[in-house]
Design a protein around this motif. Structure first.
Motif, short mmCIF file in Angstrom:
data_model
loop_
_atom_site.label_atom_id
_atom_site.label_comp_id
_atom_site.label_asym_id
_atom_site.label_seq_id
_atom_site.Cartn_x
_atom_site.Cartn_y
_atom_site.Cartn_z
N TYR A 286 45.92 25.78 -30.11
CA TYR A 286 45.31 27.07 -30.76
C TYR A 286 44.44 27.39 -30.09
O TYR A 286 43.92 28.08 -30.48
CB TYR A 286 45.23 26.52 -31.90
N PHE B 47 53.16 29.84 -29.55
CA PHE B 47 53.63 29.47 -30.48
C PHE B 47 55.39 30.21 -31.55
O PHE B 47 55.23 30.12 -31.90
CB PHE B 47 52.33 29.22 -31.65
N ILE C 79 57.50 30.69 -29.69
CA ILE C 79 58.24 29.19 -29.69
C ILE C 79 59.32 29.81 -30.73
O ILE C 79 59.98 29.85 -31.29
CB ILE C 79 57.59 27.93 -30.14
N TYR D 261 64.75 27.23 -32.19
CA TYR D 261 63.01 26.83 -32.84
C TYR D 261 63.53 27.13 -34.00
O TYR D 261 63.39 28.59 -34.04
CB TYR D 261 61.99 26.57 -32.45
N GLY E 282 54.89 26.44 -42.19
CA GLY E 282 55.59 25.92 -41.13
C GLY E 282 55.82 24.57 -40.72
O GLY E 282 56.40 24.55 -40.15
N GLY E 283 55.64 24.26 -41.99
CA GLY E 283 54.71 21.98 -41.52
C GLY E 283 54.29 21.85 -40.63
O GLY E 283 54.39 20.33 -40.62
N THR E 284 53.14 22.66 -40.89
CA THR E 284 52.07 22.12 -40.55
C THR E 284 51.33 20.54 -41.04
O THR E 284 50.71 19.32 -40.09
CB THR E 284 50.72 23.24 -40.43
N ASN F 282 52.17 18.53 -38.98
CA ASN F 282 51.30 17.76 -37.38
C ASN F 282 50.12 16.57 -37.41
O ASN F 282 49.68 15.85 -36.84
CB ASN F 282 50.55 19.21 -36.59
N TYR G 209 62.01 21.37 -29.93
CA TYR G 209 60.57 20.69 -29.44
C TYR G 209 60.76 20.69 -27.68
O TYR G 209 59.94 19.85 -27.19
CB TYR G 209 60.17 19.92 -29.76
N THR H 297 58.18 25.60 -24.55
CA THR H 297 57.55 24.70 -25.90
C THR H 297 56.99 23.80 -24.24
O THR H 297 55.86 23.25 -24.76
CB THR H 297 58.52 23.45 -26.73
N PHE I 51 53.47 25.56 -23.94
CA PHE I 51 52.70 25.52 -24.65
C PHE I 51 52.25 23.86 -25.04
O PHE I 51 50.79 24.01 -24.50
CB PHE I 51 53.20 25.07 -26.80
N MET J 26 55.59 15.30 -28.76
CA MET J 26 55.47 15.11 -27.55
C MET J 26 54.65 14.66 -27.16
O MET J 26 53.39 14.09 -27.60
CB MET J 26 55.01 16.80 -27.97
N GLU K 292 51.30 15.77 -29.64
CA GLU K 292 51.84 16.33 -31.39
C GLU K 292 52.79 14.72 -31.59
O GLU K 292 53.17 14.62 -30.94
CB GLU K 292 52.42 17.40 -31.31
N SER L 164 55.28 15.54 -34.78
CA SER L 164 55.71 16.25 -36.13
C SER L 164 56.72 15.84 -37.37
O SER L 164 57.50 15.61 -36.78
CB SER L 164 56.60 18.17 -35.44
C1 AVI Z 1 52.33 24.51 -36.34
N1 AVI Z 1 53.38 22.72 -36.56
C2 AVI Z 1 53.81 22.88 -37.03
C3 AVI Z 1 54.61 23.08 -35.17
C4 AVI Z 1 55.73 22.37 -35.05
O1 AVI Z 1 56.65 22.26 -34.87
O2 AVI Z 1 55.25 21.15 -35.45
C5 AVI Z 1 53.54 23.05 -33.76
C6 AVI Z 1 55.23 22.73 -32.70
N2 AVI Z 1 55.07 22.28 -31.54
C7 AVI Z 1 55.74 22.44 -31.39
N3 AVI Z 1 56.74 23.47 -31.06
C8 AVI Z 1 55.82 24.06 -32.29
#
Ligand code: AVI
Ligand code: SAH
Length: 330
Positions: free
Chosen positions: A45, A53, A56, A62, A169-171, A174, A214, A221, A224, A260, A290, A292
């Motif tokens: 970020y 983002f 996305i 998404y 956001g579901g952070t 992560n 994703y 993505t 990103f 990811m 990542e 998620s």
């Molecule tokens: C911020 N976070 C919750 C997003 C997620 O869906 O895990 C980040 C993201 N990674 C890929 N697309 C979005």
């Protein structure tokens, strides 16, 4: 601490210090010297990563952003009525678009006093602060530029009003399970009995739907994902060729999370100048960037239990894609 902006309606503080700047260096040093290479997602970020983002969130594949917004649109008044909140603290606030739905409900209820966005990205906090004080009469914004894993104690005191502390956001997904519970415990520590946590979690569903979210058709993505290599190049004087890495996204059914990764198309040798570190990638070798995690109600309740929190209300969208939980101290 550096005060970046101070006026009648806005105060913006940065708590990021030299040791936080070193956090990228430490994470890269630790993560790229492991047998299975990884870098934590926090480093996506920079300004470009935040912008990607936001793109996305607009993609047809998404769904989490739209589903969470739909819940907020339908339930914001109920959430505000249940909490009587005057302060909204948002951890990982990003563009603050969803905060607006809650701020509108707080304004309608006549409780709105202050918005406290906390994010590692200076740009998003400043932009949100300047926009929101224009939009809401009498609103104070106290922006905190910091890391919510280190700077929760920098969230300003609430005075006499109840607060909503939102992590949207579901952070939370992560973070791997142990870290996730530690973060919830830290949040629990800043909640007073009258405050509530508002937590957004993406739900377990058909893996094909998750994988498409994703790995979108337009490749936003993928960009990103590769952005983390641009960040390492710029901040640590590295010479990654981001184009030499393929974007990979797959649902791990055992762990119920999407991963990811970046996969090297050919053998490559990367110099991380500032660390004096050379890192070799074999052809096909992957770097995890990542996870998620996807949740069930039982998993959210178990995480809350482990963190000393109790679920008060559970809201989902009409397709059961995403959930918002309202929780308080046990
Ligand atoms: C911020 N976070 C919750 C997003 C997620 O869906 O895990 C980040 C993201 N990674 C890929 N697309 C979005
Ligand atoms: N809450 C927004 C944005 C989610 S994107 C939404 O629901 O759309 C995740 C946000 O969390 C980004 O803005 C990123 O900069 C921020 N973030 C990630 N890790 C962080 C950390 N450790 N501390 C503070 N902010 C973090």
């Amino acid at each position: 601490m550096k005060t970046l902006l101070e006026s009648a309606s806005i105060r913006i503080e940065s708590w990021l210090s030299e040791s936080d700047e070193r956090s990228l260096a430490n994470d890269v040093l630790d993560g790229l010297t492991k047998p299975f290479k990884e870098v934590p997602p926090k480093h996506f970020y920079d300004a470009r990563g935040s912008e990607l983002f936001e793109r996305i969130c607009e993609l047809p594949e998404y769904y989490p952003n739209r589903a969470e917004r739909a819940i907020l649109d339908g339930e914001a008044d109920a959430i505000v009525a249940a909490t009587r909140a005057g302060d909204l603290v948002e951890l990982g606030s990003g563009s603050a678009d969803k905060a607006r739905i809650l701020l509108d409900a707080m304004a309608r209820a006549g409780t709105l006093r202050r918005y406290v966005p906390l994010d590692v990205s200076e740009r998003v906090v400043e932009e949100a602060a300047c926009r929101l004080v224009e939009e809401y009469d009498g609103l104070r914004v106290h922006g905190v530029i910091g890391d919510f894993q280190r700077h929760l104690d920098r969230v300003p005191r609430a005075g006499g009003v109840p607060r909503i502390v939102a992590l949207l956001g579901g952070t939370i997904g992560n973070f791997p399970p142990g870290t996730r519970r530690a973060l919830l415990r830290d949040i629990r520590m800043v909640l007073r009995p009258e405050d509530r946590l508002l937590l957004g979690t993406d739900l377990v569903k058909d893996p094909a739907v998750i994988e498409a979210a994703y790995d979108d058709e337009q490749g936003v993505t993928a960009e990103f994902n590769r952005n983390v290599l641009h960040v390492i190049n710029r901040e640590l004087g590295a010479d990654f060729s981001p184009g030499a890495f393929d974007h990979i996204a797959f649902f791990d059914r055992r762990n119920e999370w999407v991963e990811m990764r970046l996969r090297a198309r050919r053998p490559c040798s990367v110099m991380i100048g500032d660390l004096g570190l050379r890192v070799e990638f074999a052809a096909g070798e992957e770097l995890r960037t990542e996870i998620s995690a996807k949740f069930t109600r039982a998993r959210v309740e178990a995480d809350f239990e482990a963190a000393g929190l109790a679920l008060d209300r559970w809201f989902t969208d009409s397709d059961d894609l995403f959930a918002l939980s309202l929780a308080g101290c046990r």
